[in-house]
Design a protein around this motif. Structure first.
Motif, PDB file in Angstrom:
ATOM      1  N   LEU A  27       0.904  -1.071  -0.063  1.00 43.66           N
ATOM      2  CA  LEU A  27       0.026   0.010   0.136  1.00 43.66           C
ATOM      3  C   LEU A  27       1.110   1.182  -0.125  1.00 43.66           C
ATOM      4  CD1 LEU A  27      -2.537  -1.531   2.408  1.00 43.66           C
ATOM      5  CD2 LEU A  27      -2.867  -1.164   0.092  1.00 43.66           C
ATOM      6  N   PRO A  35      -1.962   8.083   3.164  1.00 41.40           N
ATOM      7  CA  PRO A  35      -1.894   6.589   3.458  1.00 41.40           C
ATOM      8  C   PRO A  35      -3.365   6.196   3.622  1.00 41.40           C
ATOM      9  CG  PRO A  35      -0.408   7.946   4.873  1.00 41.40           C
ATOM     10  CD  PRO A  35      -1.007   8.722   4.000  1.00 41.40           C
ATOM     11  N   PRO A  36      -4.003   6.557   4.661  1.00 45.08           N
ATOM     12  CA  PRO A  36      -5.553   5.807   4.716  1.00 45.08           C
ATOM     13  C   PRO A  36      -6.187   5.471   3.646  1.00 45.08           C
ATOM     14  CG  PRO A  36      -5.291   7.840   6.503  1.00 45.08           C
ATOM     15  CD  PRO A  36      -4.372   7.775   5.397  1.00 45.08           C
ATOM     16  N   ALA A  82      -5.273   4.545   0.898  1.00 44.34           N
ATOM     17  CA  ALA A  82      -4.981   3.345   0.125  1.00 44.34           C
ATOM     18  C   ALA A  82      -5.569   2.005   1.001  1.00 44.34           C
ATOM     19  CB  ALA A  82      -3.389   2.997   0.328  1.00 44.34           C
ATOM     20  N   LEU A  83      -5.817   2.102   1.956  1.00 40.98           N
ATOM     21  CA  LEU A  83      -6.537   0.922   2.703  1.00 40.98           C
ATOM     22  C   LEU A  83      -8.152   0.954   2.154  1.00 40.98           C
ATOM     23  CD1 LEU A  83      -5.117   1.792   6.182  1.00 40.98           C
ATOM     24  CD2 LEU A  83      -4.948  -0.461   4.919  1.00 40.98           C
ATOM     25  N   ILE A  84      -8.591   2.228   2.141  1.00 40.29           N
ATOM     26  CA  ILE A  84     -10.017   2.188   1.844  1.00 40.29           C
ATOM     27  C   ILE A  84     -10.284   1.716   0.190  1.00 40.29           C
ATOM     28  CG2 ILE A  84     -12.006   3.702   1.482  1.00 40.29           C
ATOM     29  CD1 ILE A  84     -11.016   5.214   4.047  1.00 40.29           C
TER      30      ILE A  84
END
Lengths: 205, 216
Positions: free
Chosen positions: B37, B192-193, B195-197
């Motif tokens: 990610l 960064p967050p 990418a997770l979503i």
């Protein structure tokens, strides 16, 4: 001293291993179904990071950095072994986790039965190797700073995995869309937690 | 003695195509998410990362499969780590020599290929029990499945986050608010967050089409 505390707090909240760099995601997602096991793994990670990173720091300072071999003899000033750092770091990590496992098994059987199963897993946890590589890249000035970075990252990782485990325990009672159940929703929640953690950005002691 | 198979039998091809969708290492097996990610802000580093991981997975599977009968079982993890680390050092040195900018952007994540769970997972689950040629194909297939997700995520993040693809402007300049238009880049996609979503959403879409992957 101030700097050491600063690095500690920064690596817990701002540069969190999971939310900012996604390190150790595999075990983070696989072992976060209950708070108890998550806490066990989190403590094991703090422990292993706190042991391996200072060792790797010393190896990096006295063996690997370009031109650092002069303490053996001045003739070695031109030797640059930094390309070996990956293999040395991973060897140190793998052997130290093995040693730690054996020591804990011998002297603290109770701790071993709760942590033991996680220790071999940790050898290939990206957060451990990532910690050593970040330490090398950021060039911490002394052993104290490196250790405080190690402990801070470990605590940050532990905090994240315990948090997601607690949320996942509650999540059992919610009606999540079927295709999103399991890892899908875990990813999205981690993203939202990451956004929450971003409010710590710019924190300084 | 096993029967000799043709080089590209249907079974071998399946080893390559399965990991791309049905057994995708990231979205189904949950392997190798760690390094996946962080490198997806832009397409170019994502492509380089995908290629490096594919090469390392393929060759480490192949090498370890060809020496699998001589490795003592007790020390196999160390042997695997040494082979993988040696391959990663090669990749790292090549990147530094020929693509210095990208290697600077990837920073520690090239080194982290060593602990990428896909590689260890495929060696443990496949290469130690199979011949070198199928192991090579299996490794390459898993690398490709990983790379596909990386590239899809990086495509959306670069398009919405910076309005570019491979560093070239895609969204017309005249659309931007600064130039009298209506559009603005979504800065959240660079963080960064997101990418997770995005990966979460990809899993959602993939599982809506493949019902057998849905978890209870």
């Amino acid at each position: 001293m101030e700097n050491i505390a600063n690095i500690f707090v920064r690596s817990i909240f701002v540069d969190n291993m999971i939310f900012a760099f996604f390190l150790g995601m595999c075990s983070y997602i696989a072992v976060s179904k209950t708070v108890k096991t998550a806490l066990g793994l989190g403590i094991a990670v703090i422990f292993v990071l706190g042991v391996t990173l200072p060792v790797n720091y010393l190896l990096n300072k006295y063996l690997l950095t370009s031109g650092c071999l002069t303490w053996i003899s001045p003739g070695l000033a031109e030797v640059d072994l930094s390309f070996l750092s990956f293999i040395i770091f991973i060897a140190v990590i793998a052997s130290i986790t093995q040693l730690v496992e054996m020591i804990v098994e011998k002297f603290a059987p109770a701790l071993y039965s709760s942590l033991g199963i996680f220790l071999p897993l940790i050898a290939v946890n990206c957060a451990i190797l990532g910690g050593s590589l970040f330490m090398q890249e950021r060039g911490y000035a002394n052993l104290g700073e490196a250790t405080s970075f190690a402990l801070g990252s470990g605590v940050g990782w532990c905090l994240a995995i315990v948090g997601i485990a607690a949320i996942r325990e509650k999540l059992k009672y919610s009606n999540v869309p079927a295709p999103l159940r399991g890892i899908g929703i875990t990813f999205i929640i981690t993203g939202l937690m990451g956004i929450a953690f971003m409010s710590f950005m710019g924190i300084k002691l | 003695m096993e029967e000799k198979e043709p080089m590209f039998s249907a079974k071998i091809l399946k080893l390559f195509t399965n990991p791309i969708n049905k057994d995708n290492p990231i979205t189904v097996l949950m392997l190798g998410i760690c390094s996946a990610l962080a490198v997806t802000v832009k397409l170019e580093p994502a492509m380089v990362m995908a290629l490096s991981v594919t090469i390392v997975t393929g060759f480490s599977s192949c090498i370890l499969s060809s020496i699998r009968n001589t490795i003592p079982n007790r020390i196999r993890i160390i042997v695997q780590l040494v082979v993988v680390a040696a391959l990663v050092i090669l990749v790292d040195q090549i990147l530094r020599a020929f693509a210095y900018d990208v290697s600077k952007q990837l920073s520690v994540f090239v080194g982290l290929i060593i602990t990428n769970c896909i590689i260890m997972g495929r060696i443990e689950a496949f290469a130690l029990g199979n011949r070198p040629w199928p192991s090579l194909i299996d490794g390459l297939g898993n690398g490709a499945g990983y790379g596909l997700i990386l590239i899809v995520v990086a495509f959306f993040r670069e398009l919405f986050g910076s309005g570019t693809l491979f560093g070239l402007q895609v969204i017309p300049e005249s659309w931007y608010i600064g130039n009298g238009g209506f559009y603005e880049n979504n800065g959240l996609f660079i963080l960064p967050p997101m990418a997770l979503i995005v990966v979460g959403l990809i899993i959602w879409i993939q599982r809506s089409f493949n019902k057998q992957l849905i978890e209870k």
